[in-house]
Design an enzyme around this catalytic site. Structure first.
Site, short mmCIF file in Angstrom:
data_model
loop_
_atom_site.label_atom_id
_atom_site.label_comp_id
_atom_site.label_asym_id
_atom_site.label_seq_id
_atom_site.Cartn_x
_atom_site.Cartn_y
_atom_site.Cartn_z
N CYS A 66 -18.55 160.32 -14.24
CA CYS A 66 -18.15 161.58 -14.91
C CYS A 66 -16.82 162.15 -14.42
CB CYS A 66 -19.19 162.67 -14.69
SG CYS A 66 -20.86 162.13 -14.39
N GLU A 69 -15.93 156.87 -25.01
CA GLU A 69 -15.03 157.65 -24.15
C GLU A 69 -13.82 156.82 -23.71
OE1 GLU A 69 -18.13 160.93 -22.30
OE2 GLU A 69 -17.60 159.24 -21.05
P1 NDP Z 1 -25.36 153.67 -24.05
O1 NDP Z 1 -26.82 153.52 -23.94
O2 NDP Z 1 -24.79 155.01 -24.35
O3 NDP Z 1 -24.83 152.68 -25.18
C1 NDP Z 1 -25.10 151.31 -25.09
C2 NDP Z 1 -24.38 150.58 -26.22
O4 NDP Z 1 -24.45 149.20 -25.97
C3 NDP Z 1 -24.97 150.83 -27.57
O5 NDP Z 1 -23.93 150.87 -28.51
C4 NDP Z 1 -25.87 149.61 -27.78
O6 NDP Z 1 -25.92 149.19 -29.12
C5 NDP Z 1 -25.16 148.53 -27.01
N1 NDP Z 1 -26.07 147.57 -26.38
C6 NDP Z 1 -27.14 147.86 -25.61
N2 NDP Z 1 -27.71 146.73 -25.15
C7 NDP Z 1 -26.99 145.71 -25.64
C8 NDP Z 1 -27.08 144.29 -25.53
N3 NDP Z 1 -28.01 143.71 -24.80
N4 NDP Z 1 -26.17 143.54 -26.18
C9 NDP Z 1 -25.21 144.13 -26.93
N5 NDP Z 1 -25.07 145.45 -27.06
C10 NDP Z 1 -25.95 146.23 -26.42
O7 NDP Z 1 -24.77 153.06 -22.69
P2 NDP Z 1 -23.40 153.25 -21.91
O8 NDP Z 1 -23.24 152.01 -21.12
O9 NDP Z 1 -22.31 153.69 -22.81
O10 NDP Z 1 -23.73 154.47 -20.93
C11 NDP Z 1 -24.83 154.37 -20.04
C12 NDP Z 1 -25.42 155.72 -19.79
O11 NDP Z 1 -24.56 156.48 -18.97
C13 NDP Z 1 -25.58 156.57 -21.05
O12 NDP Z 1 -26.81 156.32 -21.66
C14 NDP Z 1 -25.48 157.97 -20.53
O13 NDP Z 1 -26.75 158.42 -20.21
C15 NDP Z 1 -24.63 157.85 -19.29
N6 NDP Z 1 -23.28 158.38 -19.56
C16 NDP Z 1 -23.14 159.69 -19.91
C17 NDP Z 1 -21.90 160.21 -20.18
C18 NDP Z 1 -21.79 161.64 -20.60
O14 NDP Z 1 -22.74 162.40 -20.38
N7 NDP Z 1 -20.68 162.06 -21.22
C19 NDP Z 1 -20.69 159.39 -20.10
C20 NDP Z 1 -20.95 158.02 -19.73
C21 NDP Z 1 -22.19 157.55 -19.48
P3 NDP Z 1 -27.07 149.61 -30.15
O15 NDP Z 1 -26.91 151.06 -30.39
O16 NDP Z 1 -26.78 148.77 -31.31
O17 NDP Z 1 -28.36 149.31 -29.46
#
Ligand code: NDP
Length: 448
Positions: free
Chosen positions: A48, A182
């Site tokens: 963050c 982001e």
């Molecule tokens: P997210 O869960 O937000 O997004 C994951 C993305 O990756 C989705 O688009 C998903 O696609 C895709 N995905 C998931 N699994 C696979 C896979 N096995 N193969 C291919 N694509 C995949 O995760 P992030 O990594 O962006 O962030 C992690 C966590 O960190 C967030 O959930 C959040 O809680 C926290 N965070 C919070 C922030 C904030 O509050 N501003 C900023 C950054 C992180 P699909 O939708 O198609 O499943």
């Protein structure tokens, strides 16, 4: 002699662990904490905080662009990535120092090495020393989860993005969640050519779809190449160091760097949980009850490692509730309803409560109010970006059950408005509030 070396041993000095340990110590408990990386954890060291600084840094691109229309002449403006990177890393060091000081001030003993669990009341440090504690708190957080495809070793995670030796000329981003949206916005504004791809068409699952659709419109207009609905096949690295990223049903992407942001997994591997009968759910998240207690009665867990809601303020609340309950004689449980959250995309978006789709499914009769407006600050820029605020109201009670917005400063506006949603205020309450003019937030009380 005391029965245990410590009243509490915390594994992981991130947001949840630091809060729990300092509050427990302030109640008089003898506390120690172990950290294998750096004090501060994901949010402070590689999440963050440095991310928000990059967002600020990238914001100058648009401001400088608009400046001419406001009468400013800015000659020779150019961006120097190492300057921003090093400034951010220096501030992270400062914050790490402050967190360390907080632990010291509260007489929390620090062990800067890995600790694993060897029994219900015993941990072992990497140096071999064993330490006993009445209670153990696991607050080790989460770590980027990477898909298992050929060439994945060539990809970067958000951890490494803060240390890039140079600004990638072409950056590919995999995923369409928080981190992907982001970083795509930041690096696009800083000057990289960004291509973002995701296996599905869903963007920022959990947010209101009209708001995320607006973000996609803006991202496209800003020049981000979006390729949704294409899974990653493999990554090849050429002799010149460049990458060729092969997708299903789409042309390969040529890039200088690939950021993979496909979720974060609880960091429980090798932690020795099985030595104390601590059970995990599928995916490795530690199972806890509403008092943060695991299946072993002397071991508790808070934050991302429990995979309830992966947000810093939640880990902090869980850490506080844990310490209040066990050491302060004030039983407390975290309220997970109406959690406000934001994505620091370009422009940022934020939401609290039910999306329109959720409210329709759960409540049936709802009214949706919208304000689709051109923020005043955009009028002098050549960007036609429009903000969108949405209010979801339960017809039966007139209560505002959801607020969703995209536009400049949306997280700041939403945080204040979330108090009203959490308090159960009605649309009539919003309407009864006089507008503060001229502001963007006034849209909240002017929706018809
Ligand atoms: P997210 O869960 O937000 O997004 C994951 C993305 O990756 C989705 O688009 C998903 O696609 C895709 N995905 C998931 N699994 C696979 C896979 N096995 N193969 C291919 N694509 C995949 O995760 P992030 O990594 O962006 O962030 C992690 C966590 O960190 C967030 O959930 C959040 O809680 C926290 N965070 C919070 C922030 C904030 O509050 N501003 C900023 C950054 C992180 P699909 O939708 O198609 O499943």
């Amino acid at each position: 002699m005391a029965e245990f070396d410590y009243d509490l041993f915390v594994i992981g000095a991130g947001s949840g662990g630091v809060r729990a340990s300092r509050v427990a110590a302030s109640y008089g408990a003898k506390v120690a904490i172990a950290e294998e990386h750096r004090v501060g954890g994901t949010c402070v060291i590689r999440g963050c905080v440095p991310k928000k600084m990059l967002v600020y840094g990238s914001g100058f691109a648009e401001s400088l662009h608009s400046a001419a229309n406001y009468g400013w002449t800015i000659e020779g403006a150019r961006f120097d990535w190492p300057v921003l990177r090093d400034f951010v890393l220096k501030d992270v060091e400062r914050l790490e120092g402050l967190y360390t000081q907080t632990l010291e001030n509260n007489r929390v003993e620090r062990f800067l090495e890995r600790a694993t669990i060897v029994g219900p009341n015993t941990v072992q440090l990497a140096s071999g020393r064993q330490i006993s504690a009445r209670y153990i708190l696991v607050a080790v957080g989460s770590w980027p989860a990477l898909p298992d495809v050929p060439g994945i070793g060539h990809a970067l995670t958000s951890n490494e993005m803060f240390h890039l030796p140079e600004l990638p000329r072409r950056l590919a981003v995999m995923g369409a969640g928080y981190i992907a949206m982001e970083f795509a916005g930041v690096f696009n504004a800083l000057g990289s050519k960004v291509t973002l791809f995701n296996r599905s068409n869903a963007v920022l699952r959990g947010y209101d779809q009209e708001i995320t659709a607006r973000l996609l419109e803006h991202a496209r207009a800003q020049g981000i190449d979006l390729r949704l609905g294409h899974a990653l096949q493999r990554i090849e690295k050429g002799a010149d160091g460049s990458l060729r990223i092969h997708l299903d049903d789409a042309a390969p992407i040529a890039a200088d760097a690939l950021l993979v942001a496909t979720g974060r997994r609880p960091k429980t591997d090798g932690l020795g949980l099985e030595n104390a009968g601590v059970e995990c759910a599928t995916g490795g998240a530690i199972r806890v009850d509403d008092q943060n207690r695991t299946t072993c009665s002397s071991i508790y867990a808070v934050g991302d490692v429990t995979d309830r809601v992966q947000l810093t303020p939640i880990a902090i609340r869980e850490g506080q509730a844990f310490a209040d309950t066990l050491f302060g004689g004030k039983p407390a449980a975290v309220d997970y309803s109406a959690i406000p959250s934001a994505v620091f995309s370009h422009p940022p978006l934020a939401g609290v409560g039910m999306t329109e789709a959720e409210a329709r499914a759960k409540l049936g009769d709802i009214s949706v109010y919208r304000s689709d407006f051109r923020p005043m600050q955009n009028i002098f820029s050549d960007r036609a970006e429009r903000g969108l605020y949405k209010m979801v109201v339960d017809d039966a009670t007139d209560r505002v059950v959801g607020l969703h917005m995209i536009g400049p400063e949306a997280p700041e506006v939403l945080q204040a408005a979330a108090i009203a949603v959490k308090a159960g205020l009605t649309k009539a309450d919003f309407d009864a509030t006089v507008a503060l003019h001229p502001s963007m937030a006034e849209e909240l009380v002017l929706m018809k």
